[in-house]
Design a protein around this motif. Structure first.
Motif, PDB file in Angstrom:
ATOM      1  N   VAL A  39     -15.365  28.756  20.937  1.00 21.16           N
ATOM      2  CA  VAL A  39     -15.752  27.720  19.976  1.00 21.16           C
ATOM      3  C   VAL A  39     -16.009  26.389  20.681  1.00 21.16           C
ATOM      4  N   TYR A  40     -15.415  26.201  21.857  1.00 22.28           N
ATOM      5  CA  TYR A  40     -15.663  24.962  22.611  1.00 22.28           C
ATOM      6  C   TYR A  40     -17.147  24.780  22.948  1.00 22.28           C
ATOM      7  N   VAL A  41     -17.872  25.861  23.060  1.00 22.81           N
ATOM      8  CA  VAL A  41     -19.300  25.749  23.374  1.00 22.81           C
ATOM      9  C   VAL A  41     -20.015  24.944  22.291  1.00 22.81           C
ATOM     10  N   LEU A  42     -19.689  25.214  21.026  1.00 23.66           N
ATOM     11  CA  LEU A  42     -20.293  24.475  19.918  1.00 23.66           C
ATOM     12  C   LEU A  42     -19.873  23.005  19.943  1.00 23.66           C
ATOM     13  N   ALA A  43     -18.601  22.755  20.274  1.00 21.06           N
ATOM     14  CA  ALA A  43     -18.124  21.373  20.357  1.00 21.06           C
ATOM     15  C   ALA A  43     -18.871  20.605  21.441  1.00 21.06           C
ATOM     16  N   ILE A  44     -19.090  21.238  22.570  1.00 16.59           N
ATOM     17  CA  ILE A  44     -19.793  20.591  23.681  1.00 16.59           C
ATOM     18  C   ILE A  44     -21.216  20.217  23.284  1.00 16.59           C
ATOM     19  N   VAL A  45     -21.885  21.105  22.566  1.00 10.58           N
ATOM     20  CA  VAL A  45     -23.253  20.817  22.118  1.00 10.58           C
ATOM     21  C   VAL A  45     -23.277  19.590  21.205  1.00 10.58           C
ATOM     22  N   ALA A  46     -22.344  19.531  20.238  1.00 17.66           N
ATOM     23  CA  ALA A  46     -22.298  18.399  19.311  1.00 17.66           C
ATOM     24  C   ALA A  46     -22.020  17.089  20.044  1.00 17.66           C
ATOM     25  N   LEU A  47     -21.085  17.111  20.977  1.00 20.46           N
ATOM     26  CA  LEU A  47     -20.739  15.900  21.725  1.00 20.46           C
ATOM     27  C   LEU A  47     -21.877  15.461  22.641  1.00 20.46           C
ATOM     28  N   PHE A  48     -22.614  16.412  23.188  1.00 16.60           N
ATOM     29  CA  PHE A  48     -23.747  16.074  24.048  1.00 16.60           C
ATOM     30  C   PHE A  48     -24.803  15.295  23.262  1.00 16.60           C
ATOM     31  N   PHE A  49     -25.130  15.767  22.076  1.00 13.47           N
ATOM     32  CA  PHE A  49     -26.121  15.055  21.260  1.00 13.47           C
ATOM     33  C   PHE A  49     -25.567  13.713  20.782  1.00 13.47           C
ATOM     34  N   GLY A  50     -24.271  13.646  20.501  1.00 14.17           N
ATOM     35  CA  GLY A  50     -23.675  12.381  20.107  1.00 14.17           C
ATOM     36  C   GLY A  50     -23.799  11.333  21.199  1.00 14.17           C
ATOM     37  N   ARG A  51     -23.637  11.748  22.430  1.00 20.61           N
ATOM     38  CA  ARG A  51     -23.772  10.820  23.560  1.00 20.61           C
ATOM     39  C   ARG A  51     -25.174  10.227  23.611  1.00 20.61           C
TER      40      ARG A  51
END
Length: 457
Positions: free
Chosen positions: A424-436
């Motif tokens: 599930v961390y993979v999805l979190a990383i994607v969201a945080l990348f776009f947030g940056r």
């Protein structure tokens, strides 16, 4: 928390302090309120203590899983439902109750919440069957629903933004520390007295703490120490308060990324909080009390990691606002790698070492994501913004994680279910990348919203 517009948070000079003034009179010089440096820390300590009680009442259940399973012949999915019903109610009620607290008063709201969850925990102690326990846990969730969001909003209101990641991480780590105490103490009490006394002890502690909180913390004292009064308050004393529309919490793409990234990164951390005692009981053959104590050490690592990661984030992002997002991404990558490997290994020292490393970073993004949300929301709706983050944390992580693992454990076994959770961390990383990528535009949008609200006031 990055570099929000100057109007969003300004440091204040604090005067000398007197313990009698901190704990005593409500009298404030309206012309020039005296801001005493120890009172914000008193507020933090008492609010944090209640958060510990919150999670002690919530997570003591994990320590008594073996007893409930034996006494009532419950399945793993039924045990998981007793945990997830709390997180589900938190997820469903956090936003409306946070919005109400922004209007009704944060201090009164926090006190009422603590009374409700403490009394509900007493109901758990006298439950006669699974259905009664589920109903009592439902009420625990109702009481705990908005405490985290309203509590952190109250704390951040009396501290400068430059330490918001540290404070957010430390405050949210109270969930792990409370879980440690709840699981370890609850297991010992259950073995030597009974599982019913485990719930009763947590309830009594909560009622004592809420009485102390209500005596010491008041809205007038908080107003005298507010760091960002220039945002929530009008320029003239007789002017109406400045408020932005609640819809502003959902029109900023950057804050949406913070909600999603924060919620998804809690999935695996929630699984560790709920299922680690059972993991040691089943995979390492430990008795329930010993499994609870060993699991408590790993849960302590989760809380410690939240504090340390918050401190690191504030340091690395001091001159680079996007550093908060980069730090959050790094913590997710480390935990994904460590736990992904650990649950593929046989029981032993190597597995325990990797689980410990993964646990330390498993919720490390919590402080940064809370600081991001605070930096992207107006003070007048900040509790509601942090409430929305809490909804995401619970719906995407705290409620979903333990329940899904319970269902998978009935089919694949507990270790088989745990092997899948780090993904599930993979999805979190994607969201945080776009947030940056969207963060700078998000801060600009907040500045426009704040200026528009001030113009209408």
């Amino acid at each position: 928390m990055g570099n929000p517009p100057a109007s969003i948070g300004t440091s204040v000079e604090l005067g000398p302090d007197s313990p009698a003034d901190v704990l005593g009179s409500d009298r404030i010089d309206s012309a020039q309120p005296r801001r005493r440096p120890t009172y914000p820390w008193v507020v933090f300590a008492l609010t944090f203590a209640l958060l510990l009680s919150d999670y002690m009442s919530r997570q003591v259940l994990s320590a008594v899983f073996p007893f409930l399973k034996a006494d009532w012949d419950l399945s793993d999915s039924q045990l998981a439902s007793l945990t997830s019903i709390v997180a589900l109610m938190v997820g469903l009620l956090t936003f409306p109750l946070s919005l109400l607290a922004d209007r009704w008063g944060r201090v009164r709201s926090l006190a009422l919440m603590a009374v409700i969850w403490s009394i509900a925990t007493l109901f758990c102690a006298v439950a006669a069957n699974y259905e009664q326990m589920l109903a009592a846990r439902f009420l625990v969730g109702v009481g705990e629903a908005a405490y985290g969001s309203v509590g952190i909003a109250l704390v951040l209101s009396v501290f400068a933004p430059r330490i918001h990641s540290t404070l957010s991480g430390a405050f949210m780590a109270g969930g792990s520390f409370g879980s440690v105490v709840g699981v370890s103490l609850g297991g010992v009490i259950a073995v030597h007295l009974s599982w019913r006394w485990s719930f009763a002890a947590m309830a009594v502690l909560g009622l004592i703490l809420v009485a102390l909180f209500r005596i010491v913390v008041t809205e007038r004292r908080l107003a005298a120490h507010a760091v960002d009064q220039d945002v929530a308050s009008p320029a003239r004393p007789d002017a109406p308060p400045i408020r932005v529309p609640v819809s502003s919490l959902f029109t900023n793409p950057a804050v949406w990324c913070a909600y999603l990234g924060g919620g998804l990164q809690m999935f695996t951390a929630a699984v560790l909080l709920s299922w680690t005692p059972s993991f040691f009981n089943r995979e390492y053959g430990m008795a329930p009390d010993k499994a609870g104590l060993i699991a408590a050490a790993f849960v302590m690592l989760i809380g410690t990691g939240m504090v340390v990661c918050g401190i690191i984030t504030d340091r690395v992002s001091r001159n680079n606002p996007s550093g908060k997002w980069s730090s959050a991404i790094a913590y997710c990558v480390i935990s994904l790698t460590s736990l992904g490997i650990a649950f593929q290994l046989e029981p032993g020292a190597a597995q325990l070492t990797l689980i410990a490393l993964g646990a330390f970073f498993s919720a490390g993004s919590s402080g940064p994501t809370a600081a991001m949300v605070a930096s992207l929301t107006h003070q007048s709706v900040r509790a509601s913004g942090l409430g929305t983050l809490t909804v995401a944390n619970n719906i995407l992580g705290l409620a979903t994680g333990p329940f899904i693992v319970g269902i998978l454990a009935d089919r694949l076994g507990l270790i088989g279910a745990l092997q899948l959770t780090p993904l599930v961390y993979v999805l979190a990383i994607v969201a945080l990348f776009f947030g940056r990528r969207l963060y700078a535009a998000g801060l600009d949008k907040l500045a426009i919203q704040s200026a528009a609200a001030a113009a209408k006031a």
